[in-house]
Design a protein around this motif. Structure first.
Motif, PDB file in Angstrom:
ATOM      1  N   ASN A  72       0.641  -1.064  -0.092  1.00 26.11           N
ATOM      2  CA  ASN A  72       0.005  -0.082  -0.213  1.00 26.11           C
ATOM      3  C   ASN A  72       0.855   1.422  -0.123  1.00 26.11           C
ATOM      4  N   PRO A  73       0.699   2.040  -1.100  1.00 30.13           N
ATOM      5  CA  PRO A  73       1.539   3.269  -1.052  1.00 30.13           C
ATOM      6  C   PRO A  73       1.359   4.285   0.282  1.00 30.13           C
ATOM      7  N   GLN A  74       0.474   4.126   0.874  1.00 32.47           N
ATOM      8  CA  GLN A  74       0.082   4.615   2.099  1.00 32.47           C
ATOM      9  C   GLN A  74       1.215   4.481   3.269  1.00 32.47           C
ATOM     10  N   ILE A  75       1.451   3.392   3.209  1.00 26.08           N
ATOM     11  CA  ILE A  75       2.455   2.598   4.300  1.00 26.08           C
ATOM     12  C   ILE A  75       3.855   2.572   3.844  1.00 26.08           C
ATOM     13  N   GLU A  76       4.125   2.818   2.452  1.00 20.98           N
ATOM     14  CA  GLU A  76       5.589   2.447   1.921  1.00 20.98           C
ATOM     15  C   GLU A  76       6.674   3.460   2.632  1.00 20.98           C
ATOM     16  N   SER A  77       6.018   4.779   2.748  1.00 22.49           N
ATOM     17  CA  SER A  77       7.291   5.694   3.529  1.00 22.49           C
ATOM     18  C   SER A  77       7.401   5.383   4.692  1.00 22.49           C
ATOM     19  N   GLU A  78       6.597   4.897   5.459  1.00 21.13           N
ATOM     20  CA  GLU A  78       6.628   4.531   6.816  1.00 21.13           C
ATOM     21  C   GLU A  78       7.392   3.241   6.945  1.00 21.13           C
ATOM     22  N   LEU A  79       7.361   2.206   6.182  1.00 25.89           N
ATOM     23  CA  LEU A  79       8.361   1.093   5.961  1.00 25.89           C
ATOM     24  C   LEU A  79       9.653   1.422   5.835  1.00 25.89           C
ATOM     25  N   ARG A  80       9.829   2.402   4.624  1.00 23.56           N
ATOM     26  CA  ARG A  80      11.414   2.822   4.278  1.00 23.56           C
ATOM     27  C   ARG A  80      12.076   3.265   5.454  1.00 23.56           C
ATOM     28  N   ALA A  81      11.421   4.251   6.185  1.00 21.17           N
ATOM     29  CA  ALA A  81      11.682   5.034   7.348  1.00 21.17           C
ATOM     30  C   ALA A  81      12.159   4.004   8.445  1.00 21.17           C
ATOM     31  N   LEU A  82      11.250   2.893   8.665  1.00 17.60           N
ATOM     32  CA  LEU A  82      11.549   1.956   9.623  1.00 17.60           C
ATOM     33  C   LEU A  82      12.879   1.121   9.490  1.00 17.60           C
ATOM     34  N   ALA A  83      12.913   0.781   8.263  1.00 21.49           N
ATOM     35  CA  ALA A  83      14.097   0.028   7.820  1.00 21.49           C
ATOM     36  C   ALA A  83      15.471   0.689   7.992  1.00 21.49           C
ATOM     37  N   ASP A  84      15.406   2.107   7.597  1.00 19.75           N
ATOM     38  CA  ASP A  84      16.602   2.989   7.342  1.00 19.75           C
ATOM     39  C   ASP A  84      16.881   2.865   9.013  1.00 19.75           C
ATOM     40  N   GLU A  85      15.810   3.537   9.915  1.00 20.09           N
ATOM     41  CA  GLU A  85      16.202   3.703  11.407  1.00 20.09           C
ATOM     42  C   GLU A  85      16.792   2.369  11.964  1.00 20.09           C
TER      43      GLU A  85
END
Length: 258
Positions: free
Chosen positions: A220-233
């Protein structure tokens, strides 16, 4: 660059061999960019109808990304990994992963992206980043879930242990398991059948249709930025640095949760 990945063409079939046996076929930036470049070129070669990916020798498919260069080389290696995986994913014709020995981390992801996975009885499969204080990128996790389901994906990702070939076929991670002496013949028998008995245009269209259907049900594009930020963190955390250093120094890591 160039010898890290060996290319061999035989009629309609191209074999790509990860050629770093002294490093357990670990994938450094050169190997990753080389494989991506070859696959990009192959997309324009209508004479090639099947690609077989394997590890050089018969002891290991790939032990994953090569982290031996230390933190300074990781950024280039990650870019190489993205280049390699994107060209694997978009390659239009069938890909067979011929797996002898361990397929770990990026090696596992390459096999997951492949359309068919044929393994020897001694093959092992693992996603071990939790033991290094790191997390797999959400796209790789999504691919694994799509292939084996939620429960088996958690078994691989949260336990961080290696699964043997018997367990791999039970969860649908591999297409079939054969004895090591039959692995090459079984793999190239399938490759020859695909290349010589099936219409290449129909195979390409079928593969594209399957990918489009799965893509429509994907992240879901709505959660993609959240998942990317989580992985980076997580991957930039103190634990992640400690995990890599401990591996390089051949000691047990001390994780602090930071």
């Amino acid at each position: 660059m160039g010898e890290e990945i060996l290319r061999e063409d035989d009629g309609y079939i191209t074999t790509l061999s990860i050629n770093r046996p002294e490093k357990r076929n670990a994938l450094n930036a050169d190997a990753l960019f080389s494989m991506g470049d070859i696959l990009s070129d192959l997309k324009e070669d209508n004479n090639i109808r099947v690609v077989v990916v394997r590890g050089a020798g018969d002891k290991i498919f790939s032990s994953g990304v090569d982290l031996s260069g230390g933190p300074e080389s990781i950024e280039k290696t990650i870019k190489g990994l993205e280049h390699c995986l994107s060209n694997l994913i978009s390659y239009p014709s069938p890909i067979i992963a011929m797996i002898s020995g361990p397929a770990i981390g990026a090696g596992l992801d390459i096999s997951v992206i492949s359309d068919f996975r044929i393994a020897s009885e001694g093959a092992k499969f693992g996603a071990t980043l939790v033991k290094l204080g790191r997390i797999y990128y959400y796209t790789a996790i999504n691919r694994l879930i799509s292939l084996v389901g939620m429960a088996a994906a958690k078994e691989l990702l949260l336990m961080g242990k290696l699964l043997d070939a018997k367990r791999a076929v039970e969860i649908g991670l591999v297409s079939q398991v054969v004895s090591s002496d039959l692995l090459i013949n079984t793999t190239y028998s399938m490759a020859k059948e695909l290349a010589e008995e099936n219409a290449p245009l129909a195979m390409r269209a079928t593969k594209l249709t399957i990918h489009k259907l799965l893509e429509h049900q994907g992240i879901n594009p709505q959660i993609e930025s959240e998942l990317r930020a989580l992985a980076d963190e997580v991957n930039q955390s103190e634990d992640a640095r400690e995990g890599v250093m401990a591996m390089l120094e051949k000691r047990k890591p001390t994780f602090t949760g930071r």
